[in-house]
Design an enzyme around this catalytic site. Structure first.
Site, PDB file in Angstrom:
ATOM      1  N   LYS A  72     -16.319  -8.227 -10.312  1.00  0.00           N
ATOM      2  CA  LYS A  72     -16.735  -8.245 -11.550  1.00  0.00           C
ATOM      3  C   LYS A  72     -15.423  -8.131 -12.401  1.00  0.00           C
ATOM      4  O   LYS A  72     -15.157  -6.651 -12.701  1.00  0.00           O
ATOM      5  CB  LYS A  72     -17.816  -7.275 -11.786  1.00  0.00           C
ATOM      6  CG  LYS A  72     -18.207  -7.070 -13.087  1.00  0.00           C
ATOM      7  CD  LYS A  72     -19.579  -6.239 -13.071  1.00  0.00           C
ATOM      8  CE  LYS A  72     -20.192  -6.044 -14.687  1.00  0.00           C
ATOM      9  NZ  LYS A  72     -21.273  -5.530 -14.767  1.00  0.00           N
ATOM     10  N   GLU A 125     -15.802  -3.678  -9.706  1.00  0.00           N
ATOM     11  CA  GLU A 125     -15.282  -4.043 -11.099  1.00  0.00           C
ATOM     12  C   GLU A 125     -14.124  -3.259 -11.504  1.00  0.00           C
ATOM     13  O   GLU A 125     -14.414  -1.982 -11.853  1.00  0.00           O
ATOM     14  CB  GLU A 125     -16.585  -3.528 -11.965  1.00  0.00           C
ATOM     15  CG  GLU A 125     -16.401  -3.799 -13.400  1.00  0.00           C
ATOM     16  CD  GLU A 125     -17.616  -3.417 -14.400  1.00  0.00           C
ATOM     17  OE1 GLU A 125     -18.677  -2.620 -13.880  1.00  0.00           O
ATOM     18  OE2 GLU A 125     -17.630  -3.536 -15.620  1.00  0.00           O
TER      19      GLU A 125
HETATM   20  P1  13P Z   1     -20.655  -4.744 -20.557  1.00  0.00           P
HETATM   21  O1  13P Z   1     -20.968  -6.476 -20.308  1.00  0.00           O
HETATM   22  O2  13P Z   1     -21.240  -4.288 -21.943  1.00  0.00           O
HETATM   23  O3  13P Z   1     -19.001  -4.555 -20.628  1.00  0.00           O
HETATM   24  O4  13P Z   1     -21.085  -4.178 -19.568  1.00  0.00           O
HETATM   25  C1  13P Z   1     -20.888  -4.498 -17.950  1.00  0.00           C
HETATM   26  C2  13P Z   1     -20.815  -3.351 -17.332  1.00  0.00           C
HETATM   27  O5  13P Z   1     -21.564  -3.336 -16.415  1.00  0.00           O
HETATM   28  C3  13P Z   1     -19.924  -2.348 -17.295  1.00  0.00           C
HETATM   29  O6  13P Z   1     -19.667  -1.659 -16.315  1.00  0.00           O
END
Ligand code: 13P
Length: 357
Positions: free
Chosen positions: A224, A182
């Protein structure tokens, strides 16, 4: 010697299951500090017990597995139990949902680079991953954050975060966990959609270069990313179609076809916008995309439920309905079948429920 004790085929199978059948991930992995920050304005006590009760509400939502393939947990949560003593992780597996775990230890100030962060958590990570695998987790998550303004991000910030993500991902695959990688370009700021897209493309290309350098098997991971969005304080806010165009264009340029799934974070978008934008991308570009385009939302699925629950046991069922509704909207968005009508019929139902209460 086999490079990875767990066959890459097992990792690829899990990664594919995480984005199969129009489902997506639900992130409930807020650290204690973040969870308390969400509780505070709603007057919910900031205690271990309140956090446990809230996560229990989510995990025990009937029908959640129709839309949610995997739940991302936090270290405190993965060790907790339901009221009847059943470990959360067993309840999740029994519901047909894959348990995952956030393993980074947070974004810290990057030395010499004011306003920039680097995510920490590599020290001792191998042992923690092995423990989570033996507890039953089958995937993990690590979030790097990239802030955007007129003079940032710097190369230093992008490379430090990309390298940490790649080292984490390689350790995950060694331990038999699918890494959810991510890199989040933040929505905060006045930047334009074009600036977000330009920076995100550089970030994603750098991340995949580092993943390659560390020998990460792309077939056994999930990306992500953020969507391409104008900053929250940018005066020009593009429509759903422009966001969909810019986002898919950037992903097609930067994400190799071997990756099985791209699952967006919501990053502070409203639940409705997060669904509408994902829907538009799947309506317009599904046949052109080599990966599944899915969701891994936290706030965009949880927020309405949290606001209904407010720490009161009497609100659990209504909160679970709200959670299920957002999860279903996003499953529909994956198929390109989401529309305003889904929100209106849910509003009507909750209105009727309030009147009969
Ligand atoms: P949000 O969808 O609230 O941004 O959270 C996703 C997430 O896992 C952030 O690390």
């Amino acid at each position: 010697m086999e490079r990875y004790p767990v066959n890459i085929k097992v990792l690829a199978k899990t990664a594919n299951e995480m984005v199969a059948n129009g489902k997506g991930l639900l992130a409930i992995d807020e650290s204690t500090g973040t969870c308390d920050k969400r509780f505070a304005p709603l007057g919910i006590p900031q205690t271990v017990e309140a956090r446990r009760a809230y996560r229990q509400l989510i995990i025990t939502t009937p029908g959640l597995s129709e839309s949610i393939s995997g739940l991302i947990l936090y270290d405190e949560t993965i060790r907790q139990k339901k009221d009847d003593g059943t470990p959360f992780i067993k309840a999740i597996i029994d519901a047909g949902i894959i348990p995952g775990i956030k393993v980074d230890t947070g974004a810290k100030d990057l030395a010499g680079h004011p306003q920039e962060k680097v995510t920490e958590g590599l020290d001792g990570l191998r042992d923690r991953l092995n423990e989570y695998f033996h507890m039953g987790a089958r995937f993990a998550k690590w979030r790097g954050v990239i802030a955007l303004s007129h003079c940032i991000p710097t190369r230093a910030c992008i490379e430090a975060n990309a390298q940490a993500l790649a080292r984490y991902a390689a350790l995950c695959q060694e331990a038999g966990l699918v890494p959810v990688v991510e890199p989040e370009v933040l929505m905060a700021g006045e930047h334009t959609l074009a600036q977000c897209a330009e920076v995100t493309e550089v970030v994603l290309c750098t991340v995949f270069l580092e993943l390659h350098a560390q020998g990460v098997m792309l077939e056994g991971m999930i990306l992500k990313p953020n969507m391409m969005l104008p900053g929250a304080a940018c005066p020009r806010q593009e429509g759903v179609d422009e966001v969909a165009d810019a986002t898919v264009k950037c992903l097609l340029r930067a994400v190799p076809a071997a990756v099985p799934g791209v699952a967006f974070l919501s990053g502070g978008q409203s639940g409705e916008l997060a669904s509408a934008r994902l829907n538009e991308m799947n309506v317009r570009f599904k046949s052109r995309m080599p990966w599944e385009l899915a969701f891994s939302y936290g706030r965009a699925i949880q927020q309405p439920a949290l606001e209904i629950w407010r720490g009161d046991q009497a609100n659990v069922l209504a909160a679970q309905q709200a959670l299920l509704h957002r999860a279903r909207c996003n499953r529909a968005a994956r198929r390109g079948e989401y529309n305003d009508g889904m929100e209106k019929s849910s509003e009507r139902m909750s209105h009727v429920a309030k009147q009969t209460h």
